[in-house]
Design an enzyme around this catalytic site. Structure first.
Site, PDB file in Angstrom:
ATOM      1  N   ASP A 159       1.484   5.003   1.655  1.00 36.19           N
ATOM      2  CA  ASP A 159       1.134   5.945   2.716  1.00 36.19           C
ATOM      3  C   ASP A 159       1.713   7.317   2.377  1.00 36.19           C
ATOM      4  O   ASP A 159       2.831   7.427   1.874  1.00 36.19           O
ATOM      5  CB  ASP A 159       1.725   5.472   4.053  1.00 36.19           C
ATOM      6  CG  ASP A 159       1.104   4.163   4.490  1.00 36.19           C
ATOM      7  OD1 ASP A 159      -0.124   4.020   4.376  1.00 36.19           O
ATOM      8  OD2 ASP A 159       1.851   3.263   4.919  1.00 36.19           O
ATOM      9  N   ASP A 175       9.562   3.580  12.968  1.00 36.84           N
ATOM     10  CA  ASP A 175      10.180   2.435  13.639  1.00 36.84           C
ATOM     11  C   ASP A 175      11.591   2.109  13.133  1.00 36.84           C
ATOM     12  O   ASP A 175      12.552   2.163  13.884  1.00 36.84           O
ATOM     13  CB  ASP A 175       9.259   1.196  13.628  1.00 36.84           C
ATOM     14  CG  ASP A 175       8.666   0.864  12.268  1.00 36.84           C
ATOM     15  OD1 ASP A 175       9.023   1.542  11.281  1.00 36.84           O
ATOM     16  OD2 ASP A 175       7.858  -0.086  12.191  1.00 36.84           O
ATOM     17  N   ASP A 210       0.855  -1.196   0.000  1.00 37.47           N
ATOM     18  CA  ASP A 210       0.000   0.000   0.000  1.00 37.47           C
ATOM     19  C   ASP A 210       0.889   1.243   0.000  1.00 37.47           C
ATOM     20  O   ASP A 210       2.102   1.146   0.136  1.00 37.47           O
ATOM     21  CB  ASP A 210      -0.946   0.005   1.215  1.00 37.47           C
ATOM     22  CG  ASP A 210      -0.214  -0.316   2.516  1.00 37.47           C
ATOM     23  OD1 ASP A 210       0.973   0.058   2.637  1.00 37.47           O
ATOM     24  OD2 ASP A 210      -0.830  -0.928   3.408  1.00 37.47           O
TER      25      ASP A 210
END
Ligand code: ATP
Ligand code: MG
Length: 438
Positions: A64, A141, A62
Site C-alpha cells: 500500500d 490501527d 500486498d
C-alpha cells in the site's frame, strides 16, 4: 511509554543502514508508483502491512502506498488508475492482476468538531478528511502498521513507536484502545488476526477491552464481516485464530450457533473436528493449495445442523426432510451475522447432504456419487469427521478404497459389501427366531 507520551514523542527517522528493507523485496510496480509520485513533486511512502512484513523478513501480501497527492492527482499521473470508495476515495493503480492501492494522507477524526455526523454512536460513518503524514500515522490501527518507507532516501519514518513494538513482537492499538475499537469494531478482529499471523502478543491495554466489547460486532455490516472472516480463517493461521477469538469472547458474535454447540460439546468431538479442519486448511495454505470458504463455513455450521435435525426428528418431521429444513434454518440464522454470498450456499448444502448419502453405499448410487460435483469436498469432510470420531472409520475407509479403485475393483467392493450385509441380515434373523416360537 504510553500512547500519550508517544504522541508527544519526536518522530524517528531510520536511515537506510539502520533497517533491513531493500528495494529488491518490494514489488517493482509499487516502486514504480512511488517514483512517479515523487517525480511529480509529491511525497510518497510505502506503508502498512508491506513495511511491517518486510521488517519482519516476511513476504508481504500486498503493497500500500500513501501520499499527499489527492486521488485526482494520482489519476492524472497513471492511465491504469481507477478511483474507488465512497467513504474514503482511494486510487487503485492496476498492473495486470496486481493492484497498488494509493491513499491520500488521512486526517484525524477524533474531536474533529467541524464535520458533524462523522462519528455516530462512537462508530465512524464518514472518514474523508485529508491530513498530514503525522495525522495519518495516528489514525492507523496498530503501531506496527504505521511505519512509513520513504522511497526518496530509503529511510523508515516512525511517529508512533512502531519499530520498538515490532522488535518486542507487541501489537499495540494507537490512541485510547476502547475508543478505537468502538470507532471501528473490526479492529478487534484485526488484533486477533495479526496476533495469530505474526505470533505477537497483544499489549495489555490493547487487550483488556477485547474481552468486553465483542457485542459491538453486531453493528458491523454482515458483508464486511464476511470479508474479515475469510481473512481470519483462510490466511494460514486459522487454528490459533479460533483459539484467540474464543478466548476474547469474540467468536460467539461471529458464529453464535457454533459457539452454543461448542459450549455443549461435552466429549470435545465438535471442537476436535473444527480444529482438524482448520489444521488442514492451514497446511493447504502453507502448500499454496486452494481453500474454499464454503468448506470452512460447512465445518463451522455442521454441528448446529446436526443438533437442529435431531430436534426436528423429535418433533416428528420425516428424516428425509430434516436435513434440508435444518440446513435452511442454520444458514439463515448465520446470514444475519455474516452474509455468506449465495454462490457458497449450494456447495455447503451439498457437503452436508453428501454425509447422509455416503451411508447408503448401494452399488449404482455409489458410482453415481463419485461424479457428484462436490464429491471430493464431501469426502474430505467425511474423512475429517472419521478422524475425530464423528463418523465411522470403516465408512471412511470404504469410500477411500472405492474412490481409489478402478471400475472392476469398485464392482468387487460393492459386491463384498452386499454379501456382508446379506450374511449379517441372515444371522440377525436366525438369532431373532428363538426356539419354541415356530
Ligand atoms: P495484511 O494486508 O497483511 O492483511 P495490512 O496491515 O496491510 O495487513 P490492510 O487491510 O491491507 O492490512 O490495511 C493496510 C493498512 O491500512 C494497515 O496496515 C493499517 O495501517 C491501515 N488500516 C487498515 N484497516 C484499518 C482500520 N480498520 N483502522 C485503522 N487503520 C486501518
Ligand atoms: Mg495490506
Amino acid at each position: 511509554m504510553d500512547n500519550n507520551e508517544k504522541k508527544n514523542a519526536e518522530k524517528c527517522i531510520y536511515p537506510r543502514p539502520d533497517h533491513i528493507i531493500s528495494r529488491s523485496n518490494i514489488s517493482p510496480n509499487a516502486v514504480k508508483v512511488l517514483y512517479r509520485l515523487n517525480g511529480a513533486g509529491f511525497e510518497a511512502f510505502l506503508v502498512g502491512g508491506g513495511v511491517r512484513d518486510l521488517l519482519l523478513e516476511r513476504k508481504p501480501k500486498d503493497f500500500d502506498v500513501t501520499t499527499n497527492a489527492t486521488p485526482e492527482d494520482v489519476r492524472a499521473l497513471f492511465r491504469n488508475c481507477r478511483l474507488i470508495g465512497r467513504r474514503f476515495r482511494l486510487a487503485h493503480v492496476h498492473f495486470g492482476s496486481e493492484i497498488i492501492e494509493v491513499a491520500t494522507f488521512r486526517g484525524q477524526h477524533e474531536g474533529d468538531q467541524g464535520d458533524e455526523g462523522q462519528i455516530v454512536d462512537g462508530m465512524i460513518v464518514r472518514d474523508n478528511v485529508y491530513g498530514s503524514l503525522e495525522e495519518d500515522a495516528w489514525r492507523r490501527d496498530f503501531s506496527v502498521n504505521s511505519l512509513y518507507y520513504n522511497v526518496k532516501d530509503f529511510s523508515v519514518e516512525d511517529h508512533v513507536g512502531g519499530l520498538a513494538d515490532l522488535k518486542a513482537k507487541k501489537l499495540r492499538i494507537l490512541g485510547d484502545p476502547e475508543a478505537r475499537y468502538r470507532e471501528d469494531p473490526v479492529r478487534m478482529l484485526r488484533a486477533v488476526r495479526f496476533a495469530a499471523k505474526l505470533d505477537f502478543t497483544i499489549d495489555a491495554e490493547s487487550e483488556a477491552p477485547l474481552f468486553e466489547l465483542g457485542g459491538l460486532l453486531e453493528g458491523v455490516p454482515p458483508a464486511r464481516l464476511f470479508e474479515e472472516v475469510l481473512k481470519l480463517f483462510l490466511s494460514g493461521h486459522a487454528v490459533k485464530t479460533l483459539e484467540l477469538l474464543r478466548r476474547y469472547n469474540l467468536f460467539h458474535f461471529l458464529f453464535p450457533q457454533t459457539e452454543v454447540c461448542l459450549k455443549e460439546d461435552v466429549d470435545g468431538v465438535n471442537l476436535a473436528f473444527i480444529n482438524r479442519a482448520l489444521e488442514n486448511t492451514d497446511s493447504r495454505v502453507a502448500e499454496g493449495k486452494p481453500v474454499t470458504p464454503a468448506f470452512i463455513f460447512a465445518v463451522f455450521l455442521w454441528q448446529p445442523v446436526v443438533c437442529l435435525r435431531a430436534k426436528y426428528l423429535e418433533r416428528g418431521m420425516s428424516e428425509s426432510q430434516t436435513m434440508t429444513a435444518a440446513a435452511d434454518a442454520v444458514m439463515s440464522g448465520q446470514s444475519r451475522r455474516i452474509s455468506i454470498p449465495r454462490r457458497f450456499h449450494t456447495p455447503m448444502r451439498d457437503i452436508w447432504h453428501l454425509q447422509d448419502r455416503f451411508l447408503k453405499r448401494a452399488p449404482k448410487r455409489s458410482i453415481r456419487l463419485l461424479t457428484h460435483p462436490r464429491f471430493r469436498a464431501g469426502y474430505d469432510f467425511l474423512l475429517l469427521r472419521a478422524e475425530v470420531g464423528d463418523a465411522e472409520v470403516e465408512l471412511a475407509q470404504w469410500w477411500t478404497s472405492f474412490y481409489d479403485a478402478d471400475e472392476s475393483g469398485r464392482g468387487e467392493i460393492t459386491d463384498k459389501l452386499s454379501r456382508g450385509r446379506r450374511q449379517f441380515k441372515r444371522r440377525k434373523s436366525k438369532s431373532n427366531t428363538s426356539p419354541g416360537t415356530e
